[in-house]
Design an enzyme around this catalytic site. Sequence first.
Site, short mmCIF file in Angstrom:
data_model
loop_
_atom_site.label_atom_id
_atom_site.label_comp_id
_atom_site.label_asym_id
_atom_site.label_seq_id
_atom_site.Cartn_x
_atom_site.Cartn_y
_atom_site.Cartn_z
N ASP A 18 1.00 -1.62 -0.36
CA ASP A 18 0.05 -0.47 0.07
C ASP A 18 0.92 1.06 -0.20
O ASP A 18 2.09 0.99 0.06
CB ASP A 18 -1.12 -0.17 1.47
CG ASP A 18 -1.98 0.62 1.25
OD1 ASP A 18 -1.75 1.83 0.02
OD2 ASP A 18 -2.66 0.61 2.37
N GLU A 21 2.93 4.91 -3.92
CA GLU A 21 2.99 5.98 -5.17
C GLU A 21 4.54 6.02 -5.23
O GLU A 21 4.98 6.42 -6.75
CB GLU A 21 1.74 6.28 -4.92
CG GLU A 21 0.59 6.58 -5.32
CD GLU A 21 0.22 5.60 -4.61
OE1 GLU A 21 -1.11 5.12 -4.14
OE2 GLU A 21 0.31 6.62 -2.78
#
Length: 308
Positions: A18, A21
């Site tokens: 998670d 990015e």
Amino acid sequence: EMLQAFHDQVPFDGVWIDMNEPSNFVPGSVDGCPMFAYNNPLYQPGERLYRGKIYDKTLCMTAQQSASIHYNVHSLYGHTESIATSNAMKSILNKRSLVISRSTYAGTGQHAGHWLGDNQSQWPDLVKSIPGILDFSLFGIPLVGADICGFGQNTDEELCIRWTQLGAFYPFSRNHNSINMRNQDPTAFSESAMTSMRSALLRRYRLLPYLYTLFYHAHVDGSTVARPLFFEFPRKEFYDVGNVFMWGRGLLVVPVLKKNAKTVDIKLPDDADWFEFETGNRVLQSAETGGLQYPVNLTSIPLFVRGG
């Protein structure tokens, strides 16, 4: 090595990665970012950036990584982490593993699945999850889903029932919400709600052989699992249909997307015969409108089998 060390203590079969990015709770770094051109490019990727900075909620573009500065590899961060994680798990387990990543790129579907990230417990987010699922199917990531019942805010019983009914047909089906939000697993609701949710999930289990077959074909020939209607019926009238979808060639899912709904409006492709999944009854559309209003209650999600 870290995965192996943890696996030695607590055996596990898959990994959820998670915030990759990569995400950051400060813009760039706690010390800010150097005022170089890479951190202040002429063209920005969007209008919702913190003070117009490209490093909003991520790293400084001049941060040095193994291959290059972050400016050149930002979009590959989650992708390469997925590859490394998948390879590590294969080494640990000596068999196929499961990796779910929030950040993906072209080709990630070979190594990991994806979920659509933080959504809200609202009816519009329920609706938007469908084109999100279909988009990532087109991107070559067939194992994809959204947080059932919503991640942020508190859900309510009817919304969670409808989302569970839809989510049972997400290729990746998971109920997940944020800390400090109300519980939203089926047992957190009334007996009737649990019955509706249980029915939806048991239907998914009944269809697992078909679902696994679709994933096999996705693996060997790159086909989709969840697919837009126009994939099977490539006509202009279906190009912008984003509120229904198909599982493979044979099943059409028509979720209930409105609060207090008693019917759903359906227009089935008329160059195929359609049958109710539960009863086997043939579905007949109005000769006048070319569609039908299909009755629903809180225990049902319309599912149709394509004849052939």
